[in-house]
Design an enzyme around this catalytic site. Structure first.
Site, mmCIF file in Angstrom:
data_model
loop_
_atom_site.group_PDB
_atom_site.id
_atom_site.type_symbol
_atom_site.label_atom_id
_atom_site.label_comp_id
_atom_site.label_asym_id
_atom_site.label_seq_id
_atom_site.Cartn_x
_atom_site.Cartn_y
_atom_site.Cartn_z
ATOM 1 N N ASN A 17 20.090 -15.779 81.569
ATOM 2 C CA ASN A 17 19.811 -14.918 80.548
ATOM 3 C C ASN A 17 18.633 -13.747 81.195
ATOM 4 O O ASN A 17 17.397 -14.338 81.477
ATOM 5 C CB ASN A 17 18.998 -15.687 79.393
ATOM 6 N N TRP A 18 19.201 -12.912 81.513
ATOM 7 C CA TRP A 18 18.321 -11.678 82.129
ATOM 8 C C TRP A 18 17.320 -11.186 81.170
ATOM 9 O O TRP A 18 16.180 -10.359 81.607
ATOM 10 C CB TRP A 18 19.224 -10.622 82.646
ATOM 11 N N LYS A 19 17.139 -11.339 80.025
ATOM 12 C CA LYS A 19 16.393 -10.648 78.903
ATOM 13 C C LYS A 19 16.414 -9.188 79.217
ATOM 14 O O LYS A 19 17.339 -8.724 79.593
ATOM 15 C CB LYS A 19 15.041 -11.474 78.998
ATOM 16 N N HIS A 30 17.781 -17.000 70.171
ATOM 17 C CA HIS A 30 16.659 -17.475 70.933
ATOM 18 C C HIS A 30 15.386 -17.237 70.488
ATOM 19 O O HIS A 30 14.858 -16.606 69.235
ATOM 20 C CB HIS A 30 16.789 -16.475 72.167
ATOM 21 N N GLU A 64 12.674 -15.929 71.353
ATOM 22 C CA GLU A 64 12.174 -14.700 71.345
ATOM 23 C C GLU A 64 12.632 -13.828 70.320
ATOM 24 O O GLU A 64 11.933 -12.960 69.705
ATOM 25 C CB GLU A 64 12.385 -14.039 72.974
ATOM 26 N N GLU A 114 15.838 -25.281 74.246
ATOM 27 C CA GLU A 114 14.687 -24.674 74.855
ATOM 28 C C GLU A 114 13.381 -24.921 74.521
ATOM 29 O O GLU A 114 13.015 -24.247 73.480
ATOM 30 C CB GLU A 114 15.102 -23.186 74.811
ATOM 31 N N GLY A 150 9.222 -19.696 80.497
ATOM 32 C CA GLY A 150 8.463 -18.481 81.064
ATOM 33 C C GLY A 150 7.208 -18.904 81.472
ATOM 34 O O GLY A 150 6.373 -17.884 81.731
ATOM 35 N N SER A 189 11.701 -22.777 82.147
ATOM 36 C CA SER A 189 11.354 -22.595 83.519
ATOM 37 C C SER A 189 12.060 -23.782 84.340
ATOM 38 O O SER A 189 11.703 -24.335 85.213
ATOM 39 C CB SER A 189 9.694 -23.426 83.491
ATOM 40 N N GLY A 201 16.160 -18.496 82.743
ATOM 41 C CA GLY A 201 15.615 -17.001 82.384
ATOM 42 C C GLY A 201 15.025 -16.354 83.720
ATOM 43 O O GLY A 201 15.825 -15.819 84.513
ATOM 44 N N GLY A 202 13.885 -16.333 84.186
ATOM 45 C CA GLY A 202 13.266 -15.770 85.235
ATOM 46 C C GLY A 202 14.257 -15.894 86.540
ATOM 47 O O GLY A 202 14.514 -15.234 87.387
HETATM 48 P P1 13P Z 1 12.457 -18.993 81.615
HETATM 49 O O1 13P Z 1 13.621 -19.697 82.687
HETATM 50 O O2 13P Z 1 12.239 -17.894 82.428
HETATM 51 O O3 13P Z 1 11.508 -20.023 81.273
HETATM 52 O O4 13P Z 1 13.282 -18.597 80.238
HETATM 53 C C1 13P Z 1 14.245 -19.580 79.724
HETATM 54 C C2 13P Z 1 15.024 -18.866 78.531
HETATM 55 O O5 13P Z 1 14.170 -18.377 77.511
HETATM 56 C C3 13P Z 1 16.475 -18.897 78.762
HETATM 57 O O6 13P Z 1 16.857 -18.023 77.698
#
Ligand code: 13P
Length: 252
Positions: free
Chosen positions: A9-11, A97, A99, A169, A175, A215, A236-237
């Site tokens: 997930n590149w966000k 998600h 967010e 999640e 993050g 993470s 994510g990251g």
């Molecule tokens: P991180 O891997 O950056 O913690 O993000 C997880 C995430 O929200 C994937 O959708």
């Protein structure tokens, strides 16, 4: 069908050029690794979906969107419909998600509508659930996740639900660099599977892929994925660095 899935997930990250480079590095790595047992999914922002689906024709990954409108079509400025995504070769879509729940106030009713529209257009929803830190500290994480599933996706009919992918999640892990321990992940994934069994029966529960997100990185993926109810990760990251993402894919 239950599959091993690693989804990135590149966000809201990367320029067009950076996205191009990242996809190419991932494609090179996938070709070298010749990894067939894991389904790799790249979820870039809408703006890079076309490029990502174009490249996907020469590679072994699928494409996911990060969001979709809860409306079918029409006067909804700025929105993107499920049938538009399908027409571009998008096969997965993240919904719910944390967010989007937090910053865009997505409701459970909208999430049900999104799931239904995606499925109607042959796109597999990746439904995210998970508790915030005060909820875990109050030992309410199981109740919270049960409520999220009940209100948003447990009202789907069994044939539809059987196609859904769940991503657990925990919000406190997203993050933050604080990952759920393998035991915490396994415990919640097993619980989610038991809820699915209760609602839809053992067969559907056994066949549902449940991913962990929060993470998850090249160092801890192996330990997390080793658990019997963890079928992969929503990353994510670490999905923004080809080397790390490829190592995560290689962690099964
Ligand atoms: P991180 O891997 O950056 O913690 O993000 C997880 C995430 O929200 C994937 O959708």
């Amino acid at each position: 069908m239950r599959r091993k899935i690693v989804a990135g997930n590149w966000k809201m990250n990367n320029t067009f050029q950076e996205a191009d480079e990242l996809i190419n590095e991932i494609m090179d790595g996938l070709e070298e690794a010749n990894q067939k047992s894991v389904n790799v999914v790249l979820c870039p922002p809408f703006t890079f979906l076309e490029m990502t689906t174009d490249y996907a024709q020469e590679s072994d990954y699928a494409v996911g969107a990060q969001n979709v409108s809860c409306h079918d079509a029409g006067a909804y400025t700025g929105e993107v419909a499920a049938k538009m995504l399908e027409s571009m070769g998008v096969e997965y879509c993240i919904i719910g998600h944390s967010e989007r729940r937090k910053y865009f106030h997505e409701t459970d009713k909208e999430l049900t509508q999104k799931a239904e529209l995606l499925l109607k257009n042959n796109i597999l929803p990746i439904f995210c659930c998970g508790e915030i830190l005060p909820e875990r500290e109050a030992a309410k994480q199981f109740d919270v996740v049960k409520q999220q599933l009940t209100d948003a996706v447990f009202n789907l009919d069994p044939l539809d639900f059987a196609k859904i992918i769940i991503a657990y999640e925990p919000v406190w892990a997203i993050g933050t660099g604080v990952t759920a321990t393998p035991m915490q992940a396994q415990e919640m994934h097993a619980y989610i599977r038991s809820l699915i069994a209760e609602k839809y029966g053992k067969e559907i529960a056994k066949n549902t892929s449940i991913l962990y997100g929060g993470s998850c990185n090249a160092e801890n993926a192996k330990e997390l994925f080793a658990n019997p109810d963890v079928d992969g990760g929503l990353i994510g990251g670490a999905s923004l660095k080809a080397k790390d993402f490829l190592k995560i894919i290689d962690s099964f």
